[in-house]
Structures are given as structure tokens and as C-alpha cells.
Design an enzyme around this catalytic site. Structure first.
Site, PDB file in Angstrom:
ATOM      1  N   SER A  14       1.376   5.860   3.822  1.00 37.63           N
ATOM      2  CA  SER A  14      -0.028   6.291   3.866  1.00 37.63           C
ATOM      3  C   SER A  14      -0.997   5.208   4.311  1.00 37.63           C
ATOM      4  O   SER A  14      -2.099   5.511   4.759  1.00 37.63           O
ATOM      5  CB  SER A  14      -0.451   6.828   2.489  1.00 37.63           C
ATOM      6  N   ARG A  15      -0.592   3.949   4.184  1.00 32.42           N
ATOM      7  CA  ARG A  15      -1.501   2.845   4.541  1.00 32.42           C
ATOM      8  C   ARG A  15      -0.707   1.671   5.114  1.00 32.42           C
ATOM      9  O   ARG A  15       0.524   1.625   5.018  1.00 32.42           O
ATOM     10  CB  ARG A  15      -2.255   2.354   3.297  1.00 32.42           C
ATOM     11  N   TYR A 146       7.502 -10.416  -7.357  1.00 37.49           N
ATOM     12  CA  TYR A 146       7.494  -9.982  -5.950  1.00 37.49           C
ATOM     13  C   TYR A 146       8.588 -10.726  -5.194  1.00 37.49           C
ATOM     14  O   TYR A 146       9.425 -10.108  -4.517  1.00 37.49           O
ATOM     15  CB  TYR A 146       6.116 -10.264  -5.354  1.00 37.49           C
ATOM     16  N   ALA A 148      11.211 -12.353  -6.360  1.00 39.36           N
ATOM     17  CA  ALA A 148      12.558 -12.075  -6.879  1.00 39.36           C
ATOM     18  C   ALA A 148      13.033 -10.679  -6.472  1.00 39.36           C
ATOM     19  O   ALA A 148      14.201 -10.484  -6.097  1.00 39.36           O
ATOM     20  CB  ALA A 148      12.561 -12.206  -8.405  1.00 39.36           C
ATOM     21  N   LYS A 150      12.136  -8.945  -3.849  1.00 35.57           N
ATOM     22  CA  LYS A 150      12.423  -8.899  -2.412  1.00 35.57           C
ATOM     23  C   LYS A 150      13.722  -9.640  -2.096  1.00 35.57           C
ATOM     24  O   LYS A 150      14.465  -9.244  -1.180  1.00 35.57           O
ATOM     25  CB  LYS A 150      11.260  -9.498  -1.622  1.00 35.57           C
TER      26      LYS A 150
HETATM   27  N1  LIG Z   1       0.748  -7.366   4.298  1.00 36.00           N
HETATM   28  C1  LIG Z   1       1.443  -8.475   4.312  1.00 36.00           C
HETATM   29  O1  LIG Z   1       0.931  -9.568   4.624  1.00 36.00           O
HETATM   30  C2  LIG Z   1       2.911  -8.432   3.970  1.00 36.00           C
HETATM   31  C3  LIG Z   1       3.644  -9.633   4.087  1.00 36.00           C
HETATM   32  C4  LIG Z   1       4.983  -9.606   3.793  1.00 36.00           C
HETATM   33  C5  LIG Z   1       5.598  -8.449   3.405  1.00 36.00           C
HETATM   34  N2  LIG Z   1       4.878  -7.293   3.293  1.00 36.00           N
HETATM   35  C6  LIG Z   1       5.584  -6.081   2.887  1.00 36.00           C
HETATM   36  O2  LIG Z   1       5.246  -5.015   3.748  1.00 36.00           O
HETATM   37  C7  LIG Z   1       5.344  -3.785   3.017  1.00 36.00           C
HETATM   38  C8  LIG Z   1       4.054  -2.992   3.177  1.00 36.00           C
HETATM   39  O3  LIG Z   1       2.980  -3.789   2.700  1.00 36.00           O
HETATM   40  P1  LIG Z   1       1.448  -3.448   3.053  1.00 36.00           P
HETATM   41  O4  LIG Z   1       0.771  -4.757   3.161  1.00 36.00           O
HETATM   42  O5  LIG Z   1       1.370  -2.470   4.135  1.00 36.00           O
HETATM   43  O6  LIG Z   1       1.006  -2.756   1.649  1.00 36.00           O
HETATM   44  P2  LIG Z   1      -0.259  -1.828   1.293  1.00 36.00           P
HETATM   45  O7  LIG Z   1      -1.343  -2.018   2.285  1.00 36.00           O
HETATM   46  O8  LIG Z   1      -0.556  -2.090  -0.147  1.00 36.00           O
HETATM   47  O9  LIG Z   1       0.338  -0.334   1.439  1.00 36.00           O
HETATM   48  C9  LIG Z   1       1.338   0.030   0.524  1.00 36.00           C
HETATM   49  C10 LIG Z   1       1.885   1.399   0.831  1.00 36.00           C
HETATM   50  O10 LIG Z   1       2.954   1.633  -0.087  1.00 36.00           O
HETATM   51  C11 LIG Z   1       2.633   2.722  -0.930  1.00 36.00           C
HETATM   52  N3  LIG Z   1       3.071   2.431  -2.298  1.00 36.00           N
HETATM   53  C12 LIG Z   1       2.672   1.429  -3.092  1.00 36.00           C
HETATM   54  N4  LIG Z   1       3.254   1.530  -4.308  1.00 36.00           N
HETATM   55  C13 LIG Z   1       4.014   2.649  -4.258  1.00 36.00           C
HETATM   56  C14 LIG Z   1       4.828   3.314  -5.195  1.00 36.00           C
HETATM   57  N5  LIG Z   1       4.952   2.883  -6.454  1.00 36.00           N
HETATM   58  N6  LIG Z   1       5.479   4.443  -4.799  1.00 36.00           N
HETATM   59  C15 LIG Z   1       5.328   4.918  -3.540  1.00 36.00           C
HETATM   60  N7  LIG Z   1       4.561   4.348  -2.610  1.00 36.00           N
HETATM   61  C16 LIG Z   1       3.906   3.223  -2.972  1.00 36.00           C
HETATM   62  C17 LIG Z   1       1.126   2.915  -0.843  1.00 36.00           C
HETATM   63  O11 LIG Z   1       0.810   4.276  -1.147  1.00 36.00           O
HETATM   64  P3  LIG Z   1      -0.682   4.713  -1.632  1.00 36.00           P
HETATM   65  O12 LIG Z   1      -1.530   4.733  -0.385  1.00 36.00           O
HETATM   66  O13 LIG Z   1      -0.508   6.080  -2.207  1.00 36.00           O
HETATM   67  O14 LIG Z   1      -1.139   3.702  -2.620  1.00 36.00           O
HETATM   68  C18 LIG Z   1       0.876   2.521   0.612  1.00 36.00           C
HETATM   69  O15 LIG Z   1       1.191   3.569   1.495  1.00 36.00           O
HETATM   70  C19 LIG Z   1       5.661  -4.174   1.569  1.00 36.00           C
HETATM   71  O16 LIG Z   1       7.042  -4.094   1.354  1.00 36.00           O
HETATM   72  C20 LIG Z   1       5.223  -5.615   1.490  1.00 36.00           C
HETATM   73  O17 LIG Z   1       5.929  -6.341   0.520  1.00 36.00           O
HETATM   74  C21 LIG Z   1       3.544  -7.255   3.560  1.00 36.00           C
END
Ligand SMILES: NC(=O)c1ccc[n+]([C@@H]2O[C@H](COP(=O)([O-])OP(=O)(O)OC[C@H]3O[C@@H](n4cnc5c(N)ncnc54)[C@H](OP(=O)(O)O)[C@@H]3O)[C@@H](O)[C@H]2O)c1
Length: 239
Positions: A14-15, A146, A148, A150
């Protein structure tokens, strides 16, 4: 349209990075089912924007919600992207068992069980991509669970790559660096984000689309010989 005729499941669509992955896989021709936790408005908006895309509410804190997610792909599966995760601020000194169970369930247990469920219904030569983080090699103070969780996901990836390889199924990790999303902005002060481009070879923050491009490559027909790998898509934050 390299993914025409393929069916994909993307968690957390969703985001942020997940939404970019949904858009990219759909643009490449896949039918995409994505999950979200609570943001029905964002999910509905994405569904309205794209053809052949379905959103399913499935909170990863409750592994029983896997039933709803996989019920949406009754005709089998070609691609699973384990993307959703949480990153609450949690120093080691304040850790509780409740925190441990919550973060490990969302970030490691649910994705592991999703791999298992996917393997049951996935066609031969399918693709599994798990989203980790650079923080498994550059640990982040105050984010122990986080990091651990991952690290655990990376090991599920490696072992699943060996176990599913006989069916031509590839299983890889993509580890983003700092990528401009709600999660990044919630976990880093603006001063730190302003400095990140200076220590990044390509001189900017990552965009969700940068990560979606790498996932699309691994999901596509040219990546059949890449498995068990961890692709660090960071723009050179770590070189
Ligand atoms: N952004 C970074 O810099 C970064 C860096 C390294 C790794 N990552 C990894 O990339 C991935 C995506 O991160 P992002 O930055 O895009 O995160 P984000 O902006 O917080 O978006 C998270 C997404 O996951 C969903 N979500 C969260 N908790 C959930 C749950 N309990 N059950 C089902 N869906 C859930 C959210 O749904 P809702 O909209 O309903 O809340 C949203 O669609 C993650 O695995 C994160 O660890 C991100």
C-alpha cells in the site's frame, strides 16, 4: 511485458517500496495481489490506478492472515515478494519478550511461513524475493530487533534457495539502503537524511522505484541463474 501471464504476491504494497514494486510488476504484465496492514485508503487508491491488481488486508502480526492472502491466488503463483516490515526504535537495554515476539513475527515468522505457503502453490521456475536491509551488515543502534529479524530472513532466503532450486525456483534477498519512504523518515532525523547523499556514491537518497527495478530484474526471465544472493541496492551507500 516480461511478466505477462504471471501471478505475483507482494506484501506491504500500500505504501513505500512495496507500492513501487506492485506498480512495476503490474506494468511488466503480472497480475498482482498485495497485502497491507490497515491503510485501506492507500490500498484502494493503488487498486484503482492499476489493472489486474488486488489488495488484501493481512496483518503480519497474525500469521493466520496468510490464509486470506493466499486465498486470493487460487490458480497458483509465480512470484512472491516479502516486503512488509516494521522498525520500531528498540535499544537492547529496553528489550522485552513482547517486543521480540512482535517484531520477529512481522519481519521473520510471517515471511518464512509465506515462503512455505508460496512453495506449495508456486509453479516451477518461480521467483521469491525477500526485502532485507543494509542494516544486517551496518547494524543500527536502537534497532536491534529490526536488524536481527532481517538477518533471520536472509538465512531463510539462503536455505530456501538450496531447497527449492531443484524446481528452478530462485530465492534472493534485495537489501535497500536509505530509500525515501514513510519508514525512513520515521526512523531517521532530518539532519541524518540530509547527510546521507554525501556518503552515497550516487549522491542521493534511494527512491522506491530504484528497489522495484531490482526486484523486477530478479522476478523476470533474465535472472533464472541468480539464486541465494543478497543484492545490496544502496546507490553505493556501502561500497
Ligand atoms: N525505506 C528504507 O530506507 C529501507 C531501507 C532498508 C530496507 N527497507 C525495507 O523495505 C521494506 C519496505 O519498507 P518501506 O520503507 O517501504 O516501509 P513503509 O513506508 O513503512 O511501508 C510499509 C508497508 O508495509 C505494510 N505493513 C507494515 N506493517 C505491516 C503488517 N504488520 N502487516 C502487513 N503489512 C504491513 C504497510 O501497510 P499499511 O499501509 O497498511 O500500514 C505498508 O504498505 C521493509 O522490509 C523495510 O525493512 C527499507
Amino acid at each position: 511485458m516480461t511478466l505477462r501471464g504471471k501471478t505475483a504476491v507482494v506484501t506491504g504494497g500500500s505504501r513505500g517500496i512495496g507500492r513501487a514494486i506492485v506498480r512495476r510488476l503490474a506494468r511488466d504484465g503480472a497480475r498482482v495481489v498485495f497485502s497491507y496492514r490497515e491503510n485501506a485508503a492507500a490500498a484502494d487508491e493503488l487498486v484503482g490506478e492499476l489493472e489486474q491488481v488486488t489488495g488484501v488486508r493481512a496483518d503480519q502480526a497474525d500469521p493466520d492472515s496468510l490464509d486470506a492472502l493466499f486465498a486470493a491466488v487460487p490458480d497458483g503463483l509465480d512470484i512472491l515478494v516479502n516486503n512488509a516490515a516494521i522498525n520500531p526504535p528498540l535499544p537492547v537495554a529496553e528489550l522485552t519478550g513482547e517486543d521480540f515476539d512482535r517484531v520477529m513475527t512481522v519481519n521473520a515468522k510471517f515471511p518464512a511461513l509465506a515462503i512455505r505457503r508460496a512453495a506449495e502453490v508456486m509453479r516451477d521456475h518461480g521467483r521469491i524475493v525477500n526485502i532485507s536491509t543494509l542494516n544486517t551488515v551496518v547494524p543500527a543502534s536502537g534497532h536491534v530487533l529490526y536488524c536481527a529479524s532481517k538477518a533471520a530472513l536472509e538465512q531463510f532466503t539462503a536455505v530456501a534457495a538450496r531447497e527449492l532450486g531443484g524446481r528452478g525456483i530462485t530465492v534472493n534477498t534485495v537489501s535497500p539502503g536509505a530509500t525515501d519512504t514513510d519508514l525512513l523518515r520515521a526512523t531517521n532525523p532530518p539532519e541524518a537524511l540530509a547527510q546521507t547523499p554525501e556518503i552515497t556514491a550516487l549522491g542521493r537518497l534511494g527512491r522506491p522505484e530504484d528497489i522495484a527495478d531490482v526486484v523486477a530484474l530478479l522476478a523476470g526471465p533474465d535472472a533464472g541463474w541468480i539464486t541465494g544472493q543478497n543484492i545490496r541496492a544502496t546507490g553505493g551507500l556501502l561500497v
